[in-house]
Design a protein around this motif. Structure first.
Motif, PDB file in Angstrom:
ATOM      1  N   ILE A  63       0.842  -1.205   0.000  1.00 13.66           N
ATOM      2  CA  ILE A  63       0.000   0.000   0.000  1.00 13.66           C
ATOM      3  C   ILE A  63       0.874   1.251   0.000  1.00 13.66           C
ATOM      4  O   ILE A  63       0.643   2.207  -0.761  1.00 13.66           O
ATOM      5  CB  ILE A  63      -0.940  -0.015   1.206  1.00 13.66           C
ATOM      6  N   LEU A  64       1.898   1.267   0.858  1.00 15.54           N
ATOM      7  CA  LEU A  64       2.795   2.428   0.924  1.00 15.54           C
ATOM      8  C   LEU A  64       3.542   2.610  -0.392  1.00 15.54           C
ATOM      9  O   LEU A  64       3.686   3.745  -0.889  1.00 15.54           O
ATOM     10  CB  LEU A  64       3.787   2.256   2.073  1.00 15.54           C
ATOM     11  N   ASP A  65       4.030   1.507  -0.963  1.00 13.13           N
ATOM     12  CA  ASP A  65       4.765   1.589  -2.222  1.00 13.13           C
ATOM     13  C   ASP A  65       3.864   2.093  -3.338  1.00 13.13           C
ATOM     14  O   ASP A  65       4.280   2.923  -4.163  1.00 13.13           O
ATOM     15  CB  ASP A  65       5.331   0.213  -2.563  1.00 13.13           C
ATOM     16  N   GLY A  66       2.619   1.610  -3.373  1.00 10.81           N
ATOM     17  CA  GLY A  66       1.687   2.096  -4.389  1.00 10.81           C
ATOM     18  C   GLY A  66       1.386   3.573  -4.225  1.00 10.81           C
ATOM     19  O   GLY A  66       1.302   4.309  -5.215  1.00 10.81           O
ATOM     20  N   GLY A  67       1.232   4.023  -2.970  1.00  8.44           N
ATOM     21  CA  GLY A  67       1.007   5.456  -2.745  1.00  8.44           C
ATOM     22  C   GLY A  67       2.185   6.291  -3.178  1.00  8.44           C
ATOM     23  O   GLY A  67       2.024   7.374  -3.772  1.00  8.44           O
ATOM     24  N   ALA A  68       3.406   5.821  -2.899  1.00  6.18           N
ATOM     25  CA  ALA A  68       4.599   6.564  -3.305  1.00  6.18           C
ATOM     26  C   ALA A  68       4.718   6.610  -4.833  1.00  6.18           C
ATOM     27  O   ALA A  68       5.086   7.648  -5.403  1.00  6.18           O
ATOM     28  CB  ALA A  68       5.839   5.915  -2.692  1.00  6.18           C
ATOM     29  N   ARG A  69       4.415   5.506  -5.490  1.00  8.54           N
ATOM     30  CA  ARG A  69       4.468   5.498  -6.961  1.00  8.54           C
ATOM     31  C   ARG A  69       3.414   6.434  -7.551  1.00  8.54           C
ATOM     32  O   ARG A  69       3.681   7.151  -8.524  1.00  8.54           O
ATOM     33  CB  ARG A  69       4.243   4.081  -7.485  1.00  8.54           C
ATOM     34  N   LEU A  70       2.205   6.408  -6.972  1.00  8.03           N
ATOM     35  CA  LEU A  70       1.145   7.276  -7.469  1.00  8.03           C
ATOM     36  C   LEU A  70       1.500   8.741  -7.251  1.00  8.03           C
ATOM     37  O   LEU A  70       1.256   9.588  -8.121  1.00  8.03           O
ATOM     38  CB  LEU A  70      -0.168   6.932  -6.753  1.00  8.03           C
ATOM     39  N   LEU A  71       2.070   9.037  -6.103  1.00 10.54           N
ATOM     40  CA  LEU A  71       2.470  10.421  -5.817  1.00 10.54           C
ATOM     41  C   LEU A  71       3.591  10.875  -6.734  1.00 10.54           C
ATOM     42  O   LEU A  71       3.711  12.068  -7.054  1.00 10.54           O
ATOM     43  CB  LEU A  71       2.899  10.529  -4.347  1.00 10.54           C
ATOM     44  N   GLY A  72       4.423   9.920  -7.181  1.00 12.64           N
ATOM     45  CA  GLY A  72       5.516  10.270  -8.082  1.00 12.64           C
ATOM     46  C   GLY A  72       5.062  10.771  -9.432  1.00 12.64           C
ATOM     47  O   GLY A  72       5.829  11.406 -10.156  1.00 12.64           O
ATOM     48  N   ARG A  73       3.797  10.516  -9.785  1.00 12.62           N
ATOM     49  CA  ARG A  73       3.295  11.016 -11.067  1.00 12.62           C
ATOM     50  C   ARG A  73       3.030  12.510 -11.052  1.00 12.62           C
ATOM     51  O   ARG A  73       2.962  13.137 -12.114  1.00 12.62           O
ATOM     52  CB  ARG A  73       2.007  10.272 -11.434  1.00 12.62           C
ATOM     53  N   VAL A  74       2.835  13.053  -9.859  1.00 17.36           N
ATOM     54  CA  VAL A  74       2.542  14.493  -9.765  1.00 17.36           C
ATOM     55  C   VAL A  74       3.626  15.264  -9.025  1.00 17.36           C
ATOM     56  O   VAL A  74       3.720  16.484  -9.163  1.00 17.36           O
ATOM     57  CB  VAL A  74       1.175  14.721  -9.070  1.00 17.36           C
ATOM     58  N   LEU A  75       4.446  14.559  -8.233  1.00 15.58           N
ATOM     59  CA  LEU A  75       5.514  15.215  -7.480  1.00 15.58           C
ATOM     60  C   LEU A  75       6.853  14.591  -7.860  1.00 15.58           C
ATOM     61  O   LEU A  75       7.179  13.484  -7.416  1.00 15.58           O
ATOM     62  CB  LEU A  75       5.284  15.073  -5.968  1.00 15.58           C
ATOM     63  N   PRO A  76       7.642  15.267  -8.670  1.00 19.48           N
ATOM     64  CA  PRO A  76       8.944  14.700  -9.083  1.00 19.48           C
ATOM     65  C   PRO A  76      10.010  14.887  -8.007  1.00 19.48           C
ATOM     66  O   PRO A  76      11.008  15.594  -8.193  1.00 19.48           O
ATOM     67  CB  PRO A  76       9.274  15.497 -10.351  1.00 19.48           C
TER      68      PRO A  76
END
Length: 361
Positions: A63-76
């Motif tokens: 869950i944490l890894d998925g959230g970090a990956r999803l956040l990486g799409r908008v926050l570089p």
């Protein structure tokens, strides 16, 4: 220490621990395999609780890894910062839920218990009037049901054990989410070199599937909770906020969670009146159909299609064997096993076809 003469070395004979007969050696190896499997089964049963905590940590890390990956799409920004933001957001949400539940919903929770007890007594009374339950067994059955609910409440309210387990899952999940490849390499190191590429492929596929599955599950929880709250509030059903929160949290448990939340919803609705009870039934079926025909099929198309009967059977089995943790983790465990088996069978089929093609050429 004096050296033995060469003649003494030549006179050495095999001892009882040496197996020179190939057939005997083969039988000993087979016995060792069966003994190892038996010890593994016993170890899983004895160490079920810590093993489930580790699996829970793995699911939480997904869950944490998925959230970090999803956040990486908008926050570089760096992965570590994105992971920290996800953890802080999760802690803030949990803190808000406990604060809101503690300040606003505490009285409603006590009222909910009283309403459920009253509705259970009324239902048993109606069953007795229609002759479905003998008069002499009514008190017995009611006490057994309420006693079971009481035991469940006692088990759930065991604060120290629950907090310790959640803390262990939280810590394990954070450590694994910080360096997932480190743990992949550690497990692969224990495997033969020829099997490591296959393990990495299975690990990547299982991780991808569980990330999608958990994301879809969280979306379903939010949608069910908000829709339930809004529609019950519009229909004038009491304790709409508490029922919405309970429905959203129980949406993490497919099948069983929906049944529990539906029973609570209908019981509270009829406690306020017939029209509210009918509206609660409508809300329940509307929300469950939305989840069953829109959210779950979409998740299944993006992840892995699990038969509802298979999931329910796994929940009942894991819940009976391992308690509440087994019930919570049954769905991701079944999904991971299915994806791993599909990956193994797919790679085996690909090797077979490659061998046939090479033989033809």
């Amino acid at each position: 220490m004096a050296r033995r003469p060469a003649s003494a070395v030549r006179d050495e004979r095999p001892g009882p621990a040496e197996f020179t007969d190939p057939r005997l050696r083969h039988e000993v190896q087979r016995a060792a395999v069966w003994l190892g499997m038996a010890l593994l089964i016993v170890g899983v049963v004895v160490l079920a609780q810590p093993l489930l905590l580790i699996i829970g940590g793995l699911v939480f890390s997904v869950i944490l890894d998925g959230g970090a990956r999803l956040l990486g799409r908008v926050l570089p920004i760096r992965r570590g910062f994105r992971l920290a933001l996800v953890v802080l957001a999760g802690l803030a949400f949990v803190g808000w839920v406990f604060y809101y539940a503690g300040t606003t919903l505490a009285a409603q929770a006590e009222a909910l218990r009283a309403v459920v007890t009253e509705q259970a007594n009324r239902l048993m009374g109606m069953a007795t009037e229609f002759g479905l339950v003998p008069e002499g067994t009514r008190a017995n059955l009611t006490s057994q049901v309420l006693g079971g609910v009481g035991r469940l409440t006692t088990a759930v309210s065991s604060a120290l054990g629950a907090v310790t387990s959640m803390l262990a899952i939280f810590v394990i999940g954070i450590f694994i989410a910080m360096e997932p490849r480190l743990y992949d390499r550690g497990v692969a190191w224990m495997l033969p070199v020829r099997h490591r590429d296959g393990f990495y492929a299975i690990s990547d596929r299982v991780g991808f599937t569980l990330r999608r599955l958990m994301f879809g599950r969280l979306v379903g929880m939010v949608v069910e909770g908000l829709f339930t709250f809004a529609m019950l509030w519009v229909g004038g059903v009491p304790m709409a906020a508490l029922l919405g929160l309970i429905t959203g949290l129980l949406a993490f448990l497919p099948n069983i969670g929906a049944i529990i939340s539906g029973v609570l919803m209908v019981a509270v609705g009829f406690s306020a009146g017939t029209s509210e009870g009918v509206w609660a039934i409508f809300v329940y079926f509307f929300v469950q159909n939305l989840d069953g025909y829109v959210i779950i099929p979409y998740i299944a198309r993006k992840t892995v299609d699990l038969a509802p009967a298979l999931v329910l059977a796994a929940q009942l089995l894991f819940g009976a064997l391992f308690g509440i943790l087994g019930l919570l983790l049954a769905d991701p465990i079944v999904a991971a096993i299915k994806v791993a088996l599909e990956q193994i069978s797919g790679s085996g089929e690909a090797k077979r076809r490659a061998g046939e093609a090479a033989a033809k050429t």
